[in-house]
Structures are given as C-alpha cells and as structure tokens.
Design a protein around this motif. Structure first.
Motif, PDB file in Angstrom:
ATOM      1  N   SER A  50       4.402  -6.503   4.947  1.00  0.00           N
ATOM      2  CA  SER A  50       5.837  -6.723   4.752  1.00  0.00           C
ATOM      3  C   SER A  50       6.609  -6.563   6.050  1.00  0.00           C
ATOM      4  O   SER A  50       6.311  -5.663   6.841  1.00  0.00           O
ATOM      5  N   MET A  52       8.972  -4.829   7.309  1.00  0.00           N
ATOM      6  CA  MET A  52       9.779  -3.627   7.070  1.00  0.00           C
ATOM      7  C   MET A  52       9.613  -2.716   8.277  1.00  0.00           C
ATOM      8  O   MET A  52       8.533  -2.693   8.886  1.00  0.00           O
ATOM      9  N   SER A 254      10.319  -5.667  -7.463  1.00  0.00           N
ATOM     10  CA  SER A 254       9.116  -4.946  -7.874  1.00  0.00           C
ATOM     11  C   SER A 254       8.621  -3.961  -6.823  1.00  0.00           C
ATOM     12  O   SER A 254       7.688  -3.203  -7.072  1.00  0.00           O
ATOM     13  N   SER A 256       7.827  -0.900  -4.299  1.00  0.00           N
ATOM     14  CA  SER A 256       7.731   0.522  -4.629  1.00  0.00           C
ATOM     15  C   SER A 256       8.960   1.309  -4.201  1.00  0.00           C
ATOM     16  O   SER A 256       9.247   2.362  -4.759  1.00  0.00           O
ATOM     17  N   THR A 260      16.722  -2.202  -6.766  1.00  0.00           N
ATOM     18  CA  THR A 260      17.536  -3.343  -7.188  1.00  0.00           C
ATOM     19  C   THR A 260      17.595  -3.448  -8.716  1.00  0.00           C
ATOM     20  O   THR A 260      18.669  -3.606  -9.304  1.00  0.00           O
ATOM     21  N   GLY A 296       5.628  -7.496  -3.668  1.00  0.00           N
ATOM     22  CA  GLY A 296       6.270  -6.353  -4.308  1.00  0.00           C
ATOM     23  C   GLY A 296       5.418  -5.762  -5.414  1.00  0.00           C
ATOM     24  O   GLY A 296       4.986  -6.467  -6.327  1.00  0.00           O
ATOM     25  N   GLY A 297       5.125  -4.474  -5.314  1.00  0.00           N
ATOM     26  CA  GLY A 297       4.431  -3.777  -6.390  1.00  0.00           C
ATOM     27  C   GLY A 297       2.923  -3.958  -6.419  1.00  0.00           C
ATOM     28  O   GLY A 297       2.280  -3.504  -7.369  1.00  0.00           O
ATOM     29  N   VAL A 298       2.357  -4.595  -5.405  1.00  0.00           N
ATOM     30  CA  VAL A 298       0.887  -4.742  -5.367  1.00  0.00           C
ATOM     31  C   VAL A 298       0.309  -3.417  -4.875  1.00  0.00           C
ATOM     32  O   VAL A 298       0.494  -3.030  -3.723  1.00  0.00           O
ATOM     33  N   VAL A 317       2.214  -6.755   1.160  1.00  0.00           N
ATOM     34  CA  VAL A 317       2.263  -5.332   0.801  1.00  0.00           C
ATOM     35  C   VAL A 317       3.027  -4.509   1.829  1.00  0.00           C
ATOM     36  O   VAL A 317       2.956  -4.763   3.022  1.00  0.00           O
ATOM     37  N   ARG A 319       3.900  -0.632   0.840  1.00  0.00           N
ATOM     38  CA  ARG A 319       3.414   0.732   0.619  1.00  0.00           C
ATOM     39  C   ARG A 319       1.933   0.895   0.979  1.00  0.00           C
ATOM     40  O   ARG A 319       1.522   1.906   1.547  1.00  0.00           O
ATOM     41  N   TYR A 342       8.328   6.103   4.715  1.00  0.00           N
ATOM     42  CA  TYR A 342       8.375   4.711   4.226  1.00  0.00           C
ATOM     43  C   TYR A 342       9.734   4.498   3.588  1.00  0.00           C
ATOM     44  O   TYR A 342      10.177   5.322   2.781  1.00  0.00           O
ATOM     45  N   GLY A 344      12.812   1.473   2.099  1.00  0.00           N
ATOM     46  CA  GLY A 344      13.238   0.118   1.775  1.00  0.00           C
ATOM     47  C   GLY A 344      14.172  -0.387   2.850  1.00  0.00           C
ATOM     48  O   GLY A 344      14.893   0.400   3.479  1.00  0.00           O
ATOM     49  N   MET A 345      14.161  -1.702   3.067  1.00  0.00           N
ATOM     50  CA  MET A 345      15.035  -2.261   4.096  1.00  0.00           C
ATOM     51  C   MET A 345      16.490  -2.296   3.645  1.00  0.00           C
ATOM     52  O   MET A 345      17.378  -2.581   4.432  1.00  0.00           O
ATOM     53  N   SER A 347      17.673   0.460   2.116  1.00  0.00           N
ATOM     54  CA  SER A 347      17.999   1.878   1.929  1.00  0.00           C
ATOM     55  C   SER A 347      19.093   2.234   2.934  1.00  0.00           C
ATOM     56  O   SER A 347      19.298   1.528   3.933  1.00  0.00           O
ATOM     57  N   GLU A 369      20.000  -0.759  -2.153  1.00  0.00           N
ATOM     58  CA  GLU A 369      19.062  -1.239  -3.168  1.00  0.00           C
ATOM     59  C   GLU A 369      17.648  -0.774  -2.860  1.00  0.00           C
ATOM     60  O   GLU A 369      16.669  -1.377  -3.278  1.00  0.00           O
TER      61      GLU A 369
HETATM   62  P1  IMP Z   1       5.596  -2.545  -1.977  1.00  0.00           P
HETATM   63  O1  IMP Z   1       4.380  -3.185  -1.405  1.00  0.00           O
HETATM   64  O2  IMP Z   1       5.511  -2.316  -3.446  1.00  0.00           O
HETATM   65  O3  IMP Z   1       5.980  -1.309  -1.231  1.00  0.00           O
HETATM   66  O4  IMP Z   1       6.809  -3.605  -1.812  1.00  0.00           O
HETATM   67  C1  IMP Z   1       7.200  -4.144  -0.570  1.00  0.00           C
HETATM   68  C2  IMP Z   1       8.273  -5.194  -0.800  1.00  0.00           C
HETATM   69  O5  IMP Z   1       9.492  -4.610  -1.302  1.00  0.00           O
HETATM   70  C3  IMP Z   1       8.748  -5.927   0.444  1.00  0.00           C
HETATM   71  O6  IMP Z   1       7.857  -6.920   0.883  1.00  0.00           O
HETATM   72  C4  IMP Z   1      10.093  -6.496   0.019  1.00  0.00           C
HETATM   73  O7  IMP Z   1       9.971  -7.676  -0.727  1.00  0.00           O
HETATM   74  C5  IMP Z   1      10.607  -5.422  -0.928  1.00  0.00           C
HETATM   75  N1  IMP Z   1      11.612  -4.561  -0.296  1.00  0.00           N
HETATM   76  C6  IMP Z   1      11.631  -4.050   0.943  1.00  0.00           C
HETATM   77  N2  IMP Z   1      12.700  -3.245   1.144  1.00  0.00           N
HETATM   78  C7  IMP Z   1      13.396  -3.246  -0.024  1.00  0.00           C
HETATM   79  C8  IMP Z   1      14.591  -2.588  -0.466  1.00  0.00           C
HETATM   80  O8  IMP Z   1      15.215  -1.796   0.234  1.00  0.00           O
HETATM   81  N3  IMP Z   1      14.991  -2.883  -1.745  1.00  0.00           N
HETATM   82  C9  IMP Z   1      14.304  -3.740  -2.532  1.00  0.00           C
HETATM   83  N4  IMP Z   1      13.159  -4.325  -2.187  1.00  0.00           N
HETATM   84  C10 IMP Z   1      12.698  -4.098  -0.931  1.00  0.00           C
END
Ligand code: IMP
Length: 431
Positions: A50, A52, A254, A256, A260, A296-298, A317, A319, A342, A344-345, A347, A369
């Motif tokens: 991602s 991020m 979705s 982690s 939103t 998201g969420g994988v 991914v 997280r 870690y 969110g962008m 945050s 969000e």
């Molecule tokens: P993770 O792999 O479940 O941690 O999800 C990462 C994904 O969350 C990123 O690729 C974005 O699409 C999304 N994301 C990143 N920052 C934010 C945020 O601050 N709010 C909502 N979604 C985010």
C-alpha cells in the motif's frame, strides 16, 4: 422490499465465504503465482504494498521487487522527495542474490560481507540463476541465528521460486501514488522512472475526481491504476473517462486502520468490490485486459486466494507488511515486545504531515477516516512475503487451480457462523 426499496443487496466479506476444494492438477509447490499487476506489468508474486507512509518507501519497494512482488511509494511527501525515492529503487541492483551469483568465482565471497552489511542483514541465500547454491553467513555475526533464518528462507525460496520484478532494462519495478488532480506530480514520477502510477483517493467515483483522472491519464504514458472503487457503476464511469486504464483498485473501507465505514456508514467490502468490478469488466469484455487489485482487509494467503477467485489479479496490503524491518514506521518496545507504528493515511497524524509537506495534494477532508496504532514486529519482508506466497500456492492447490488464471474458475461458498467457528482451532487449550 418495504420503504422506498433503497436496500439493494447483500455484501460479502472474506470471512463470509470458504474456498470450495477442487481437483488439483499439480502439487502446491508447482502452483504458478505470476499475475498481472497492471495492464502491461507482470509480477511473480501477486502482492502489492500500500502507498502508506508507514508501509512503502524505497526500501520496502526495493525488497518487494527483488522478491517478485511490487511496492507503491506513498505520496505523503514533496514531489521531489517522492521522485527521489522512485529513482533510488530504479537505480539499485535488482537482486542481491543475483549479484552474489555473479560475483563468484571472479569476485571473492568476502565482498559479500560488505554488501550484506550495507543492506543490514547477516546472511544471504546463494543462487546461480534460479538454482539454489547454499547459505552464506557474514563474518562477525552470530552465526546460529542467521543460519537458521537463511535456511528457512532458502526452503521457502526453493518452493516459491520468486523471479525479481524487473523492467525491460533489468531495473527493479516500482509504482508510485498520485492524487487524480496532481498532473505535475504524475509527470515527475514518470520522469523519475516509475513503472506505473496508482491513483490514491478513498472514492474515485466523484465527478471532480473523474474529471481530474481524465486529464491525468492523457498526460502520462505509463499505466495508471485507478481507485478506490467498489461498484459496477464506478468501473463503468472510470472506463468512460479513461478507456485504457491500467488497472482498478477495488475495496472501500475494509482496511485494518480504516474508520470510514464506522464514521460515514459507507463501505464496499473488498471481496464484493472485486466481484462488482469483475462483473463490470465482463460486461465490457475487458476482464482479461484490466487487472483488479483487491485492496483492504487482506490478512493472509487465504484472504488473498479468495480475492483472486473472485476475479482479482493481485492484492494490496498495508498491515501485513507494516510490522516488517523494511517498513518505514518506527520500532517501539512495549512490555518487552517489539512493535512498529502503523497508521491510516486519513488518520490525524498522517493528515497533519500532508498539510506540512504537500501543497499539491488539494484540501484534505475535515474528518478523520483512519486510526493509528501498533503492529507486532515481524522481522524481514523476505520471510513474510515468501510465507505468504507458499500459503497462496497451498490455497490455490486446494481450490484446484495450478495458476492465477485458473483461480478465476474456482468456487467460493457461503459459510455460516457455526461453520466459521469450526474452521478455527476449537475445543482444545492452545499451547
Ligand atoms: P490493510 O492491508 O487492511 O491494512 O489495508 C490497507 C488499505 O487501507 C490501503 O491500501 C488503503 O486502501 C486503505 N487505507 C489506508 N489509509 C486509510 C485510512 O486512513 N482510512 C481508510 N482506509 C485507508
């Protein structure tokens, strides 16, 4: 339906489904994972990091490319800084292992000590071409620990057989994030050598964002992956303004670290977002041309396999990689355990940094969000990624698919809450 019939359907998330086992033509270690990440770019492990600021800067992107995946450099920094990060990846050797193989016998192995200390590791897995040659532990490091680590990685490498993600000139592949309004940044990244761009907004299905996108894709010639989106209509609208779009980034809310869905009530779980996008592409006859990235969420290889079966070509991914050595987040010790930061962008702290450093990102939203927190430290990307790839080979093996293309023919089925409970370890005391 009662009321004004505004409830239009049901959505599914990874835990709502299982992979239906199918007849497998090959052993898991022979399952081929190569896939497209954009219209024109193939990678050997279908994973994208991602964009991020606690996940992908040049070090992460470089190790991923060396191992056969790919990273997307985040945009929470100035244009010059982001372009410099892209250049840093493009100008690095594609693979330390390849270098190692090249350096023997003409160059003595002792040169390797220097290389390893440069990249901060204690051991290397030696290859000549794709043939495993052995394990080398650098002088002066505690051998036992690194030897075990290197052997574990060697075993994974010989199963997964990663091929570095490189361009036509043999340089590591790298993607970079842009806002749909930021043509200046997009051009600078293209000039710095980025292989593809990833449009990085939470909701591309917005009239202004689509207008920006129309201009952006005209002004650059590299592939542009577009997102995020989650509905059939969003895909059709994106393709109407950007016919040769480089790929789609599917999934809304979705992630982690994402709030939103909680704050706004809006979301499209990644699995359903992928299915919706795939259906729309099929309608256009473009499902084999435009790859979908499930974002998201994988959490693990099982989720990734479900996303591929639903029609994705790769997964993005955050997280999963945020806890690794190569992620930019800082290392924190809590109660004797190591964690990495870690966030969110969207945050609070990430938004504050954006205001300070990037005038071109446009006005940020007024609400947060995303959240920030800590994830357990997980060691090197090599272990995490190769374990993921071996897990994905196993998952596709169960699905009866010998490659990612065949995964699209495999099947998912709904599972009940009782079924979900049974799938997890149960009725024992975990040691
Ligand atoms: P993770 O792999 O479940 O941690 O999800 C990462 C994904 O969350 C990123 O690729 C974005 O699409 C999304 N994301 C990143 N920052 C934010 C945020 O601050 N709010 C909502 N979604 C985010």
């Amino acid at each position: 339906m009662a009321g004004n019939s505004s409830v239009v359907g049901e959505v599914l998330t990874f835990d709502d489904v299982i992979i239906v086992p199918g007849k497998s033509p090959v052993e898991p270690r022979d399952v081929e994972l190569s896939s497209r990440v954009t219209r024109r770019i193939w990678i050997s492990i279908p994973l994208v990091s991602s964009p991020m600021d606690t996940v992908t800067e040049w070090r992460m992107a470089l190790i991923l490319a060396r191992l056969g995946a790919v990273g997307v450099i985040h945009r929470n920094m100035s244009v010059d800084e982001q372009a410099m990060q892209v250049r840093r990846v493009k100008e690095s050797p594609p693979s330390p292992w390849y270098e190692v193989a090249k350096s023997t016998p003409e160059e003595p192995l002792s040169h390797l000590d220097f290389r390893l200390s440069e990249i901060g590791v204690g051991a290397a897995v030696l290859f000549e071409g794709s043939e495993f040659k052995g394990v080398y532990v650098a002088k002066g490091v505690r051998g036992e620990f690194w030897l075990k680590k290197a052997e574990a990685i060697a075993a994974l490498v010989s199963s997964v057989k990663p091929i570095p993600s490189i361009d036509e000139e043999g340089r590591p592949r790298v993607g970079a994030a842009v806002s749909p309004y930021d043509v200046k940044r997009a051009k600078a990244l293209e000039e710095a050598g980025a292989d593809f761009l990833v449009v990085d907004v939470a909701h591309i299905h917005n009239v202004n964002a689509l207008r920006g996108l129309r201009q952006l894709v005209k002004d650059v010639s590299i592939d542009v992956v577009v997102g995020n989106l989650g509905t059939r209509e969003a895909v059709l609208d994106v393709i109407s303004v950007a016919e040769d779009v480089g790929g789609l980034r599917a999934g809304i809310a979705s992630g982690s670290i994402c709030t939103t869905g909680e704050v706004t009530g809006a979301s499209m779980p990644t699995l359903t977002a992928v299915m919706n996008a795939f259906d729309a592409l099929k309608e256009l006859g473009a499902e084999r041309e435009v790859p979908i990235i499930a974002d998201g969420g994988v959490r693990n290889a099982g989720d990734a396999a479900k996303a591929l079966i639903a029609g994705a070509s790769s997964v993005m991914v955050g997280r999963m990689l945020a806890g690794t050595e190569e992620a930019p987040g800082s290392l924190v010790s809590v109660g004797g355990r190591l964690y990495k930061q870690y966030r969110g962008m969207a945050s609070r702290s990430a938004i504050e940094r954006r205001h300070a450093s990037d005038r071109y990102a446009g006005r940020s939203k007024l609400i947060e969000e995303g959240v920030e927190g800590l994830v357990p430290y997980r060691g090197s990307v090599a272990e995490v990624l190769l374990e993921f790839a071996a897990g994905l080979q196993a998952a596709l093996g169960y699905a009866g698919a010998s490659n990612v293309g065949e995964a699209w023919k495999a099947k998912l089925a709904r599972v009940t809450q009782a079924g979900l409970r049974e799938i997890k370890p149960h009725d024992i005391v975990l040691g």
